[in-house]
Design a protein around this motif. Structure first.
Motif, PDB file in Angstrom:
ATOM      1  N   LEU A 129      53.688 -12.836  46.416  1.00 54.93           N
ATOM      2  CA  LEU A 129      54.321 -12.049  45.361  1.00 54.93           C
ATOM      3  C   LEU A 129      55.577 -12.739  44.818  1.00 54.93           C
ATOM      4  CD1 LEU A 129      53.706  -8.574  46.948  1.00 54.93           C
ATOM      5  CD2 LEU A 129      52.505  -9.587  45.007  1.00 54.93           C
ATOM      6  N   GLU A 130      56.326 -13.398  45.683  1.00 59.02           N
ATOM      7  CA  GLU A 130      57.481 -14.174  45.221  1.00 59.02           C
ATOM      8  C   GLU A 130      57.016 -15.325  44.330  1.00 59.02           C
ATOM      9  OE1 GLU A 130      59.546 -15.333  48.771  1.00 59.02           O
ATOM     10  OE2 GLU A 130      60.143 -13.261  49.217  1.00 59.02           O
ATOM     11  N   SER A 131      55.921 -15.951  44.711  1.00 53.20           N
ATOM     12  CA  SER A 131      55.355 -17.038  43.925  1.00 53.20           C
ATOM     13  C   SER A 131      54.865 -16.532  42.574  1.00 53.20           C
ATOM     14  CB  SER A 131      54.214 -17.690  44.717  1.00 53.20           C
ATOM     15  OG  SER A 131      53.606 -18.703  43.981  1.00 53.20           O
ATOM     16  N   ILE A 132      54.203 -15.379  42.561  1.00 52.78           N
ATOM     17  CA  ILE A 132      53.734 -14.783  41.312  1.00 52.78           C
ATOM     18  C   ILE A 132      54.921 -14.454  40.410  1.00 52.78           C
ATOM     19  CG2 ILE A 132      52.693 -12.688  40.322  1.00 52.78           C
ATOM     20  CD1 ILE A 132      50.633 -12.823  42.655  1.00 52.78           C
ATOM     21  N   ALA A 133      55.964 -13.884  40.982  1.00 53.44           N
ATOM     22  CA  ALA A 133      57.153 -13.550  40.188  1.00 53.44           C
ATOM     23  C   ALA A 133      57.771 -14.812  39.590  1.00 53.44           C
ATOM     24  CB  ALA A 133      58.172 -12.805  41.055  1.00 53.44           C
ATOM     25  N   ALA A 134      57.939 -15.831  40.420  1.00 51.47           N
ATOM     26  CA  ALA A 134      58.557 -17.080  39.947  1.00 51.47           C
ATOM     27  C   ALA A 134      57.709 -17.754  38.869  1.00 51.47           C
ATOM     28  CB  ALA A 134      58.780 -18.026  41.123  1.00 51.47           C
TER      29      ALA A 134
END
Length: 168
Positions: free
Chosen positions: A132-137
Motif C-alpha cells: 500500500l505504501e508502494s501504491i501510494a508512492a
C-alpha cells in the motif's frame, strides 16, 4: 496457449456457457504447469469476467501463478489480483506473491493497475502495508491520470484497510 486464448475470447464477447467452461476447465487443469504467466493472468481475468469459479482450477492457477510471478507484467499482476478478488477466491500465498512482485514493479504500474491491486487487497481485508505504501508512492506522480473510477477504488481500498499514514 490455445485454451487461455479461447477463454479470453469468450470473456471478451461475454459468452459464458457453463457447460463449455466446465469442459475447458477440466482440459486446462492438467496443463496449468504449461501456461505462460500471461496465459494464467488472461485466464484468471476471463474466468472472473464470466463469473465462473472452479475451485480446483483456481487452486492450480494460483500455484502456477506463484511459480511464474516474476514473469508477470504489471498488468498481469493487477489482473490476477482483480480476478481472484472478483471471484472471492482468497489465496493468501498468491496475494503475498503478487504484493512482492507489484512492489518491485511499482514504477511500471499505471493508474488502473494501482487501483485494481489496492481494490483486490481491500476486498480480502489484507492490509499489506509495504504494498500500500508502494501504491501510494507510485500514485502521487501520476494522480492526474487517474479516472474517477481509479480514484474511487483506490480511496475506497485505503479507507477499508484503514490506511491513514500513506501520503496519498
Amino acid at each position: 496457449r490455445g485454451l487461455a486464448n479461447s477463454v479470453w475470447a469468450f470473456a471478451t464477447v461475454a459468452y459464458g456457457d457453463d457447460p463449455l467452461l466446465n469442459v475447458i476447465s477440466s482440459q486446462a487443469l492438467p496443463l496449468m504447469a504449461d501456461f505462460s504467466a500471461q496465459g494464467l493472468s488472461n485466464t484468471s481475468w476471463a474466468l472472473a469476467t464470466l463469473a465462473f469459479a472452479s475451485v480446483p482450477l483456481m487452486d492450480a492457477m494460483a500455484a502456477a501463478s506463484i511459480r511464474t510471478i516474476e514473469e508477470m507484467s504489471h498488468q498481469d499482476l493487477a489482473n490476477t489480483a482483480w480476478a481472484i478478488a472478483k471471484l472471492a477466491f482468497c489465496h493468501r500465498p498468491l496475494l503475498h506473491a503478487i504484493a512482492a512482485a507489484a512492489i518491485r514493479k511499482s514504477v511500471e504500474l499505471v493508474p488502473q493497475d494501482l487501483a485494481n491491486t489496492a481494490w483486490a487487497f481491500a476486498m480480502f481485508s489484507v492490509c499489506h502495508e509495504p504494498l500500500l505504501e508502494s501504491i501510494a508512492a507510485a500514485s502521487i506522480p501520476i494522480i492526474s491520470q487517474f479516472t474517477s473510477q481509479n480514484l474511487a477504488n483506490t480511496a475506497w481500498a485505503f479507507d477499508i484497510l484503514e490506511v491513514r499514514e500513506a501520503p496519498l
